[in-house]
Enzyme design. Structure first.
Site, PDB file in Angstrom:
ATOM      1  N   ARG A  77      63.073  34.449  37.507  1.00  0.00           N
ATOM      2  CA  ARG A  77      61.867  33.766  37.992  1.00  0.00           C
ATOM      3  C   ARG A  77      61.905  32.289  37.612  1.00  0.00           C
ATOM      4  O   ARG A  77      61.311  31.443  38.292  1.00  0.00           O
ATOM      5  CB  ARG A  77      60.607  34.422  37.424  1.00  0.00           C
ATOM      6  CG  ARG A  77      59.313  33.713  37.844  1.00  0.00           C
ATOM      7  CD  ARG A  77      58.078  34.518  37.478  1.00  0.00           C
ATOM      8  NE  ARG A  77      58.014  34.833  36.068  1.00  0.00           N
ATOM      9  CZ  ARG A  77      57.565  33.985  35.127  1.00  0.00           C
ATOM     10  NH1 ARG A  77      57.172  32.760  35.446  1.00  0.00           N
ATOM     11  NH2 ARG A  77      57.499  34.374  33.867  1.00  0.00           N
ATOM     12  N   TYR A 130      49.759  23.420  61.006  1.00  0.00           N
ATOM     13  CA  TYR A 130      50.138  24.823  60.880  1.00  0.00           C
ATOM     14  C   TYR A 130      48.908  25.635  60.473  1.00  0.00           C
ATOM     15  O   TYR A 130      48.141  25.232  59.604  1.00  0.00           O
ATOM     16  CB  TYR A 130      51.254  24.957  59.849  1.00  0.00           C
ATOM     17  CG  TYR A 130      51.665  26.380  59.570  1.00  0.00           C
ATOM     18  CD1 TYR A 130      52.117  27.207  60.602  1.00  0.00           C
ATOM     19  CD2 TYR A 130      51.603  26.902  58.298  1.00  0.00           C
ATOM     20  CE1 TYR A 130      52.484  28.520  60.354  1.00  0.00           C
ATOM     21  CE2 TYR A 130      51.973  28.211  58.034  1.00  0.00           C
ATOM     22  CZ  TYR A 130      52.413  29.019  59.074  1.00  0.00           C
ATOM     23  OH  TYR A 130      52.772  30.314  58.819  1.00  0.00           O
ATOM     24  N   ASP A 204      55.334  17.818  56.187  1.00  0.00           N
ATOM     25  CA  ASP A 204      56.005  19.018  56.677  1.00  0.00           C
ATOM     26  C   ASP A 204      56.941  18.576  57.801  1.00  0.00           C
ATOM     27  O   ASP A 204      56.508  18.187  58.876  1.00  0.00           O
ATOM     28  CB  ASP A 204      54.973  20.022  57.194  1.00  0.00           C
ATOM     29  CG  ASP A 204      55.604  21.327  57.671  1.00  0.00           C
ATOM     30  OD1 ASP A 204      56.817  21.347  57.947  1.00  0.00           O
ATOM     31  OD2 ASP A 204      54.873  22.330  57.792  1.00  0.00           O
ATOM     32  N   LYS A 229      62.940  28.588  59.350  1.00  0.00           N
ATOM     33  CA  LYS A 229      63.146  28.089  60.698  1.00  0.00           C
ATOM     34  C   LYS A 229      64.553  27.503  60.862  1.00  0.00           C
ATOM     35  O   LYS A 229      65.535  28.223  60.753  1.00  0.00           O
ATOM     36  CB  LYS A 229      62.060  27.075  61.038  1.00  0.00           C
ATOM     37  CG  LYS A 229      60.612  27.463  60.691  1.00  0.00           C
ATOM     38  CD  LYS A 229      60.204  28.857  61.054  1.00  0.00           C
ATOM     39  CE  LYS A 229      58.701  29.106  61.019  1.00  0.00           C
ATOM     40  NZ  LYS A 229      58.113  29.346  59.705  1.00  0.00           N
TER      41      LYS A 229
END
Length: 418
Positions: A77, A130, A204, A229
């Site tokens: 982690r 978004y 973004d 993407k």
């Protein structure tokens, strides 16, 4: 000519810790499998291995703090060798001071927003955006007393400046914008951010990928990507990334990532690294295909308008030419016939697939008003305020033969009743 190899030996064969294989019963699989094989040709793997281990052996308790201070691996982690590899590659692409990868694009966004913002802060965001960040801004930020101001996507940067207040902590933009393809001037946005004390600029850049534009180069503080993407490129992983202009922001963000538990899995990190290797050649093809499809749609009598940065008709075409190497594979367009026209088109295709997401090798199409920006996340007023009309369609152009895509769109458009 075949070669004969002796079977590799585990460390148990050598009597590590006083144990040998003879001391381990045949059915004690867990014990016999816990030691790695160490003998064999000493070569380096061409592809960085996937380190699935959740934790790492220490030689002494003192190693714990030393590794935390100087670097190394304790617990996945916190960091992982495979993920570190892809972070290094992304940072080189983005030209930043440090990059972090996350388990989804939304994980990267929320880690940045809730890490760098606190109660009483103010953020300015483009609209539309978004749907996930719109949901945070509209429904979640108010619970934390974080103030939001929306500005029109594609607006002049002075619109952002107009709403800056004493408690403004972040200016957030998308370029190209989801789903309308509006363009933000990165150079002017970066200048504005650097002129304001204590204000972070975040962009973004998912629709462009690092191959087509570099927000960090223009002075943006944080460049964000949904690596699901274009960076992954094959629709087979979910991931996100943040790249930072300064070392201080990067080091602060490391603490947020480990605390929020949003790290990327080593398996997805390996898939992402594989995808990045073909990013340049894919983006060249996405862009050439996108240009051809956009030019076809712009001339079609059942299309009202097309928003593609490579078209001179795009309102920010000049800005896009200035900051983008090519124009990518994303576009939006308005179909005549409104809701029914848009629905008829997206449901009538055969080569292009009706699905959410984007940036993969296969072409995908969706209807924002009923899907990504639909009733689940936004009401009619929300969509109207962002310019998301009933006939708006978003298309992610893939790597297929562009003539096949054009023929597919042509036959589907014939079914649209205006």
């Amino acid at each position: 000519m075949s070669r004969k190899w002796d079977p590799p030996k585990s460390s148990l064969d050598k009597g590590v810790g006083g144990l040998t294989l003879e001391d381990v019963s045949d059915d004690t699989v867990a014990t016999s499998a816990r030691y790695v094989f160490e003998e064999g040709p000493q070569t380096e793997p061409l592809v960085p291995p996937i380190y699935h281990s959740s934790t790492y052996k220490l030689k002494s308790v003192d190693d714990y703090l030393e590794i935390l201070e100087k670097g190394g691996y304790i617990y996945s982690r916190l960091n992982n060798f495979t993920s570190d590899n892809v972070q290094s590659v992304l940072n080189n692409l983005e030209k930043g001071e440090g990059t972090l990868v996350y388990n989804t694009g939304m994980a990267s966004i929320t880690t940045a927003l809730f890490g760098f913002l606190k109660s009483g802060d103010h953020i300015v965001i483009n609209n539309p955006c978004y749907a996930g960040i719109y949901d945070i801004a509209k429904n979640i930020f108010p619970r934390f007393n974080i103030e939001v101001t929306f500005v029109p996507a594609g607006c002049d940067v002075d619109e952002y400046r107009k709403y800056v207040k004493s408690n403004t902590r972040m200016l957030y933009g998308e370029t190209p914008c989801n789903p309308t393809m509006a363009i933000l001037d990165l150079e002017e946005f970066g200048k504005l951010g650097r002129s304001l004390n204590g204000v972070i600029t975040m962009v973004d850049s998912t629709f462009a990928s690092p191959y087509l534009q570099s927000p960090i180069k223009h002075g943006i503080d944080i460049s964000m990507h949904s690596c699901t993407k274009y960076l992954g490129g094959h629709s087979d992983l979910t991931a996100g990334s943040l790249t930072f202009r300064t070392k201080d922001l990067w080091q602060e963000a490391i603490l947020y990532q480990t605390t929020f538990g949003s790290s990327l899995s080593p398996h997805d990190a390996s898939l992402l690294l594989r995808g990045i290797k073909t990013l340049p050649i894919r983006m060249e093809r996405h862009s050439s295909n996108g240009q051809k499809v956009a030019e076809f749609l712009e001339k079609h009598p059942k299309i009202v308008w097309v928003m593609y940065p490579g078209l001179p008709s795009h309102p920010q075409h000049a800005v896009a030419k200035k900051q983008m190497k090519l124009f990518g594979g994303m576009m939006s367009f308005e179909v005549k016939g409104g809701l029914e026209g848009g629905r008829t088109l997206v449901e009538g295709l055969h080569v292009i697939i009706l699905a959410v997401s984007l940036g993969g090798v296969g072409s995908l199409i969706e209807h924002p008003g009923t899907m990504t920006h639909g009733p689940m996340l936004m009401d009619d007023e929300d969509r109207r305020s962002g310019g998301i009309s009933d006939g708006l369609v978003r298309l992610s152009v893939g790597l297929e033969d562009p003539d096949d895509l054009i023929r597919d769109l042509q036959q589907a458009l014939e079914k649209v009743v205006c």
